[in-house]
Motif scaffolding. Sequence first.
Motif, PDB file in Angstrom:
ATOM      1  N   VAL A 124       5.184 -11.303  -4.990  1.00 37.91           N
ATOM      2  CA  VAL A 124       5.345 -11.257  -3.703  1.00 37.91           C
ATOM      3  C   VAL A 124       6.419 -10.032  -3.496  1.00 37.91           C
ATOM      4  O   VAL A 124       6.442  -9.255  -2.470  1.00 37.91           O
ATOM      5  CB  VAL A 124       5.807 -12.519  -3.080  1.00 37.91           C
ATOM      6  CG1 VAL A 124       5.963 -12.233  -1.366  1.00 37.91           C
ATOM      7  CG2 VAL A 124       4.846 -13.308  -3.110  1.00 37.91           C
ATOM      8  N   LEU A 125       7.564 -10.070  -4.096  1.00 39.65           N
ATOM      9  CA  LEU A 125       8.780  -9.253  -3.914  1.00 39.65           C
ATOM     10  C   LEU A 125       8.347  -7.935  -4.453  1.00 39.65           C
ATOM     11  O   LEU A 125       8.547  -6.839  -3.690  1.00 39.65           O
ATOM     12  CB  LEU A 125       9.855  -9.693  -4.608  1.00 39.65           C
ATOM     13  CG  LEU A 125      11.305  -8.851  -4.509  1.00 39.65           C
ATOM     14  CD1 LEU A 125      11.747  -8.574  -3.066  1.00 39.65           C
ATOM     15  CD2 LEU A 125      12.258  -9.266  -5.614  1.00 39.65           C
ATOM     16  N   ASP A 126       7.866  -7.534  -5.667  1.00 39.58           N
ATOM     17  CA  ASP A 126       7.643  -6.513  -6.372  1.00 39.58           C
ATOM     18  C   ASP A 126       6.232  -5.827  -6.407  1.00 39.58           C
ATOM     19  O   ASP A 126       6.091  -4.645  -6.531  1.00 39.58           O
ATOM     20  CB  ASP A 126       7.970  -6.767  -7.861  1.00 39.58           C
ATOM     21  CG  ASP A 126       9.317  -7.158  -8.163  1.00 39.58           C
ATOM     22  OD1 ASP A 126      10.406  -6.532  -7.286  1.00 39.58           O
ATOM     23  OD2 ASP A 126       9.551  -8.142  -8.833  1.00 39.58           O
ATOM     24  N   VAL A 127       5.375  -6.517  -6.021  1.00 36.40           N
ATOM     25  CA  VAL A 127       3.974  -6.081  -5.973  1.00 36.40           C
ATOM     26  C   VAL A 127       3.519  -6.139  -4.457  1.00 36.40           C
ATOM     27  O   VAL A 127       3.125  -5.119  -3.886  1.00 36.40           O
ATOM     28  CB  VAL A 127       2.927  -6.892  -6.695  1.00 36.40           C
ATOM     29  CG1 VAL A 127       1.435  -6.323  -6.659  1.00 36.40           C
ATOM     30  CG2 VAL A 127       3.319  -6.913  -8.151  1.00 36.40           C
ATOM     31  N   PHE A 128       3.380  -7.197  -3.593  1.00 37.68           N
ATOM     32  CA  PHE A 128       3.005  -7.479  -2.555  1.00 37.68           C
ATOM     33  C   PHE A 128       3.868  -6.743  -1.560  1.00 37.68           C
ATOM     34  O   PHE A 128       2.969  -5.985  -0.523  1.00 37.68           O
ATOM     35  CB  PHE A 128       3.129  -8.804  -1.840  1.00 37.68           C
ATOM     36  CG  PHE A 128       1.917  -9.867  -2.672  1.00 37.68           C
ATOM     37  CD1 PHE A 128       1.237  -9.367  -3.720  1.00 37.68           C
ATOM     38  CD2 PHE A 128       1.679 -11.187  -2.404  1.00 37.68           C
ATOM     39  CE1 PHE A 128       0.244 -10.141  -4.591  1.00 37.68           C
ATOM     40  CE2 PHE A 128       0.881 -12.041  -2.893  1.00 37.68           C
ATOM     41  CZ  PHE A 128       0.197 -11.504  -3.920  1.00 37.68           C
ATOM     42  N   VAL A 129       5.026  -6.575  -1.716  1.00 41.29           N
ATOM     43  CA  VAL A 129       5.778  -5.495  -0.746  1.00 41.29           C
ATOM     44  C   VAL A 129       5.499  -4.271  -0.925  1.00 41.29           C
ATOM     45  O   VAL A 129       5.376  -3.340  -0.116  1.00 41.29           O
ATOM     46  CB  VAL A 129       7.343  -5.735  -0.919  1.00 41.29           C
ATOM     47  CG1 VAL A 129       8.093  -4.511  -0.169  1.00 41.29           C
ATOM     48  CG2 VAL A 129       7.649  -7.101  -0.352  1.00 41.29           C
ATOM     49  N   ARG A 130       5.129  -3.714  -2.177  1.00 42.45           N
ATOM     50  CA  ARG A 130       4.718  -2.353  -2.346  1.00 42.45           C
ATOM     51  C   ARG A 130       3.503  -2.065  -1.768  1.00 42.45           C
ATOM     52  O   ARG A 130       3.206  -0.939  -1.071  1.00 42.45           O
ATOM     53  CB  ARG A 130       4.821  -2.060  -3.843  1.00 42.45           C
ATOM     54  CG  ARG A 130       6.146  -1.953  -4.491  1.00 42.45           C
ATOM     55  CD  ARG A 130       5.940  -1.817  -5.998  1.00 42.45           C
ATOM     56  NE  ARG A 130       5.267  -0.274  -6.383  1.00 42.45           N
ATOM     57  CZ  ARG A 130       4.823   0.271  -7.536  1.00 42.45           C
ATOM     58  NH1 ARG A 130       4.764  -0.633  -8.402  1.00 42.45           N
ATOM     59  NH2 ARG A 130       4.172   1.248  -7.582  1.00 42.45           N
ATOM     60  N   VAL A 131       2.674  -2.852  -2.021  1.00 41.93           N
ATOM     61  CA  VAL A 131       1.007  -2.694  -1.406  1.00 41.93           C
ATOM     62  C   VAL A 131       1.360  -2.760   0.166  1.00 41.93           C
ATOM     63  O   VAL A 131       0.689  -1.838   0.964  1.00 41.93           O
ATOM     64  CB  VAL A 131       0.115  -3.775  -1.800  1.00 41.93           C
ATOM     65  CG1 VAL A 131      -1.215  -3.748  -0.889  1.00 41.93           C
ATOM     66  CG2 VAL A 131      -0.131  -3.499  -3.199  1.00 41.93           C
ATOM     67  N   ALA A 132       2.048  -3.539   0.937  1.00 38.84           N
ATOM     68  CA  ALA A 132       2.159  -3.740   2.133  1.00 38.84           C
ATOM     69  C   ALA A 132       2.702  -2.403   2.728  1.00 38.84           C
ATOM     70  O   ALA A 132       2.372  -1.887   3.967  1.00 38.84           O
ATOM     71  CB  ALA A 132       3.060  -4.745   2.679  1.00 38.84           C
ATOM     72  N   CYS A 133       3.882  -1.911   2.248  1.00 40.48           N
ATOM     73  CA  CYS A 133       4.605  -0.682   2.687  1.00 40.48           C
ATOM     74  C   CYS A 133       3.536   0.586   2.559  1.00 40.48           C
ATOM     75  O   CYS A 133       3.531   1.355   3.401  1.00 40.48           O
ATOM     76  CB  CYS A 133       5.832  -0.448   1.852  1.00 40.48           C
ATOM     77  SG  CYS A 133       7.095  -1.652   2.232  1.00 40.48           S
ATOM     78  N   HIS A 134       2.743   0.566   1.515  1.00 35.30           N
ATOM     79  CA  HIS A 134       1.837   1.714   1.267  1.00 35.30           C
ATOM     80  C   HIS A 134       0.904   1.672   2.459  1.00 35.30           C
ATOM     81  O   HIS A 134       0.521   2.652   2.877  1.00 35.30           O
ATOM     82  CB  HIS A 134       1.112   1.287  -0.001  1.00 35.30           C
ATOM     83  CG  HIS A 134      -0.066   2.221  -0.236  1.00 35.30           C
ATOM     84  ND1 HIS A 134      -0.090   3.693  -0.464  1.00 35.30           N
ATOM     85  CD2 HIS A 134      -1.398   2.153  -0.292  1.00 35.30           C
ATOM     86  CE1 HIS A 134      -1.234   4.156  -0.731  1.00 35.30           C
ATOM     87  NE2 HIS A 134      -2.169   3.097  -0.309  1.00 35.30           N
ATOM     88  N   ILE A 135       0.333   0.422   2.924  1.00 37.35           N
ATOM     89  CA  ILE A 135      -0.897   0.636   3.960  1.00 37.35           C
ATOM     90  C   ILE A 135       0.097   0.726   5.225  1.00 37.35           C
ATOM     91  O   ILE A 135      -0.617   1.394   5.906  1.00 37.35           O
ATOM     92  CB  ILE A 135      -1.172  -0.974   3.930  1.00 37.35           C
ATOM     93  CG1 ILE A 135      -2.256  -1.143   2.880  1.00 37.35           C
ATOM     94  CG2 ILE A 135      -2.255  -1.095   5.157  1.00 37.35           C
ATOM     95  CD1 ILE A 135      -2.436  -2.741   2.599  1.00 37.35           C
ATOM     96  N   ALA A 136       1.384   0.246   5.219  1.00 42.28           N
ATOM     97  CA  ALA A 136       1.943   0.466   6.434  1.00 42.28           C
ATOM     98  C   ALA A 136       2.195   2.107   6.899  1.00 42.28           C
ATOM     99  O   ALA A 136       2.281   2.576   7.826  1.00 42.28           O
ATOM    100  CB  ALA A 136       3.276  -0.233   6.481  1.00 42.28           C
TER     101      ALA A 136
END
Length: 278
Positions: A124-136
């Motif tokens: 959640v910290l290292d993968v999901f956050v990167r993906v969320a920020c990429h989309i944002a």
Amino acid sequence: MAIITLTTDFGEKDYFVGAVKGAIYNELDQVRIVDISHSVSPFHISEAAYIIKNAYRSFPKGSIHIIGIDSEFTPENKHLAVLLDEHYFICANNGILSLLASEIKPEKIVEINIHDTTQTNFPVLDVFVRVACHIARGGTLDVIGRNINEIRYLKQFEPIVNTEEDQIIGHVLYIDNYGNVVTNINRKLFEQVGKGREFVISARMLTFKDIYESYSDWINFDVAKEERGEEGGKKLALFNSEGNIELAIYKSNPSTVGSAATLFGLEIRDTVTINFEK
């Protein structure tokens, strides 16, 4: 400004939620982070799905929803980023999305494939956050994953209608903060099968022959309050705000007199049956 929501089973004691928020702010200083819930029962997929399904609709289109439930990356538990109902969802392919997408078909599904650039046991910290920020930032899903057409489905969470179509067998899906018992039987299915017939709802030793539209719908407000008798403690079935059949006790208090869950002796996945007049 982008909105990123968080739904997890992390609780409030540990550092996990704070670390995830810090990582998001480290990548995006102009973002709004909204906590939907961090009190999901550990690894409880259906509970998390119920919460996020009924919360995400209130957010603006384009919002990004991180779901941190049973998210450990394994060959049987890949990670997904999904565009559904003009919202983005980032989660594990553990069946949770099938509960969210039971009525709406996803517009796009990708299996996240950036794991080779990240070594982590906290996805959640290292993968999901990167993906969320990429989309944002306006990034596309194609950059962070490969297109797939199928997600894991959990059929056991759907109610069953018998061949004679005079019975629905469902179960307890969720127990809320007041101890009210939410079933997986919704108004649409109830009306489709019932066709206006009389019915009996059964759960353990309990029976209900009426379904109300609100918690106070059973009260006769034409009678003076002092003449109505004790109002608290009334057991009732109703259609809740999400359209699910809910079993409740009017103005109960789980901390004192008890709640529907404790007084009815019901737990998640317990059977709830509706029998219609033949």
